[in-house]
Design a protein around this motif. Structure first.
Motif, mmCIF file in Angstrom:
data_model
loop_
_atom_site.group_PDB
_atom_site.id
_atom_site.type_symbol
_atom_site.label_atom_id
_atom_site.label_comp_id
_atom_site.label_asym_id
_atom_site.label_seq_id
_atom_site.Cartn_x
_atom_site.Cartn_y
_atom_site.Cartn_z
ATOM 1 N N TYR A 222 -15.122 25.674 36.206
ATOM 2 C CA TYR A 222 -16.516 25.785 35.740
ATOM 3 C C TYR A 222 -17.256 24.458 35.894
ATOM 4 O O TYR A 222 -18.427 24.420 36.262
ATOM 5 C CB TYR A 222 -16.559 26.256 34.287
ATOM 6 N N LEU A 223 -16.557 23.361 35.592
ATOM 7 C CA LEU A 223 -17.204 22.041 35.713
ATOM 8 C C LEU A 223 -17.627 21.762 37.150
ATOM 9 O O LEU A 223 -18.642 21.101 37.398
ATOM 10 C CB LEU A 223 -16.248 20.936 35.234
ATOM 11 N N ALA A 224 -16.843 22.288 38.092
ATOM 12 C CA ALA A 224 -17.104 22.020 39.516
ATOM 13 C C ALA A 224 -18.454 22.571 39.979
ATOM 14 O O ALA A 224 -18.961 22.183 41.032
ATOM 15 C CB ALA A 224 -15.977 22.591 40.366
ATOM 16 N N THR A 237 -19.276 20.909 27.060
ATOM 17 C CA THR A 237 -19.448 22.038 26.137
ATOM 18 C C THR A 237 -19.837 23.321 26.888
ATOM 19 O O THR A 237 -19.320 24.400 26.583
ATOM 20 C CB THR A 237 -20.540 21.686 25.098
ATOM 21 N N ASP A 238 -20.728 23.213 27.863
ATOM 22 C CA ASP A 238 -21.193 24.407 28.581
ATOM 23 C C ASP A 238 -20.048 25.075 29.347
ATOM 24 O O ASP A 238 -19.955 26.302 29.389
ATOM 25 C CB ASP A 238 -22.323 24.035 29.565
ATOM 26 N N SER A 239 -19.179 24.266 29.953
ATOM 27 C CA SER A 239 -18.051 24.851 30.689
ATOM 28 C C SER A 239 -16.992 25.400 29.735
ATOM 29 O O SER A 239 -16.370 26.428 30.020
ATOM 30 C CB SER A 239 -17.429 23.815 31.627
ATOM 31 N N ILE A 244 -14.541 31.120 26.593
ATOM 32 C CA ILE A 244 -14.466 31.964 25.398
ATOM 33 C C ILE A 244 -14.515 33.434 25.814
ATOM 34 O O ILE A 244 -15.338 33.831 26.630
ATOM 35 C CB ILE A 244 -15.620 31.617 24.413
ATOM 36 N N GLY A 245 -13.604 34.204 25.234
ATOM 37 C CA GLY A 245 -13.525 35.621 25.611
ATOM 38 C C GLY A 245 -12.366 35.860 26.566
ATOM 39 O O GLY A 245 -11.618 36.819 26.415
ATOM 40 N N ASP A 246 -12.181 34.939 27.515
ATOM 41 C CA ASP A 246 -11.065 35.077 28.463
ATOM 42 C C ASP A 246 -9.774 34.496 27.903
ATOM 43 O O ASP A 246 -8.681 34.900 28.287
ATOM 44 C CB ASP A 246 -11.368 34.307 29.764
#
Ligand code: G1P
Length: 293
Positions: A222-224, A237-239, A244-246
């Protein structure tokens, strides 16, 4: 404690920050070298990580941060001088307390200050495909059982991701990552959502993220994407929120007092607290303080 989950062997220390709040002290010196009592901030978090069983230490550094590597190196001249003076065993112990074992320190650089998420992404190759810890040297937690050790215990029960959390006054939500709280089980909270630095009226709670994380490697994917968030920075925080959920995601309201050493007031308070806690000088610090009441 034995656990079915992959052990947490690696820790990332983002140390590329400019430390502008401590100028002029940090003009030529990394802010992570500012001392709390007898050791620099970076050594406090290094020792916390070691206590938690971390074996590999990944520093995300930048310009003018060479002193951090030096601090964790072998210092033969100093050791020889102390040895030749005789009877300095306790001093030698202090020098060696920050000598990192060979092959355990890894360095990468964050060339531009694009945010905490970007700093962690800079360590992606060194982290690889395993869960890892992050320790922000600005955040110190004073407790016999280190904050990360407490978090590893939770991880060993729950797996997934674990972050350190603490309650803050509502007017301070803008300074932190804030948790959307799920089910609570004692001092462990399920994390339903995360928002970086929300205004008090938008904050889902007053439970804030403290600078200690145990994360699964999927966060690196996600950070990538390099998406910008609060303050136009690439936010960790955004990544994390995308996991969450997975995957399981929990917050631990840890035991111990937390000090925000990234602010001058927090830094001074930490020096008082660690001074009071010191076996050698604690009593004298306490006496000294009576002068200022
Ligand atoms: C960072 C994180 C934030 C967290 C804080 C803890 O913010 O982005 O979510 O609450 O550390 O210290 P910074 O202090 O770098 O602005």
């Amino acid at each position: 404690m034995t656990s079915n989950f992959k052990p947490i062997r690696k820790a990332v220390f983002p140390v590329a920050g400019l430390g502008t709040r401590f100028l002029p002290a940090t003009k030529a010196m990394p802010k992570e070298m500012l001392p709390i009592n007898d050791r620099p901030l970076i050594q406090h978090v290094y020792e916390e990580a070691r206590q938690a069983g971390i074996e590999e230490f990944i520093f995300v550094t930048g310009r003018q941060k060479e002193m951090l590597e030096e601090h964790f190196d072998y210092q033969p001249e100093l050791e020889q001088t102390l040895t030749s003076r005789g009877g300095k065993e306790d001093m030698l112990e202090k020098v060696r307390s920050s000598e990192m074992p060979a092959g355990k320190l890894f360095l990468t650089r964050q060339p531009r200050p694009l945010g905490l998420g970007h700093a962690i992404w800079c360590a992606a190759k060194l982290i690889g495909d395993e869960p890892f810890a992050i320790l922000l040297p600005d955040d110190l937690v004073l407790h016999e059982q280190g904050c990360l050790t407490q978090m590893v215990d939770v991880y060993n029960q729950k797996g997934g991701n674990v972050i350190a959390v603490k309650d803050v006054p509502k007017e301070h939500t803008k300074k932190y990552g804030i948790v959307d709280i799920g089910e609570k089980e004692g001092n462990i909270t399920q994390v339903k959502g995360l928002i970086e630095k929300p205004n008090p009226e938008e904050a889902p709670s007053t439970l804030s993220v403290v600078g200690r994380y145990i994360l699964q490697p999927e966060v690196l994917g996600y950070l990538a994407a390099f998406e910008r968030g609060a303050g136009n920075e690439i936010q960790l925080t955004d990544s994390m929120a995308k996991l969450i959920g997975d995957q399981p995601f929990h917050g631990l309201e840890f035991a111990g007092q937390h000090y925000d050493c990234g602010s001058r007031l927090g830094f001074i308070e930490a020096n008082i607290a660690y001074g009071l806690d010191d076996e050698e000088i604690g009593k004298d610090v306490s006496t000294l303080l009576t002068k200022y009441k």
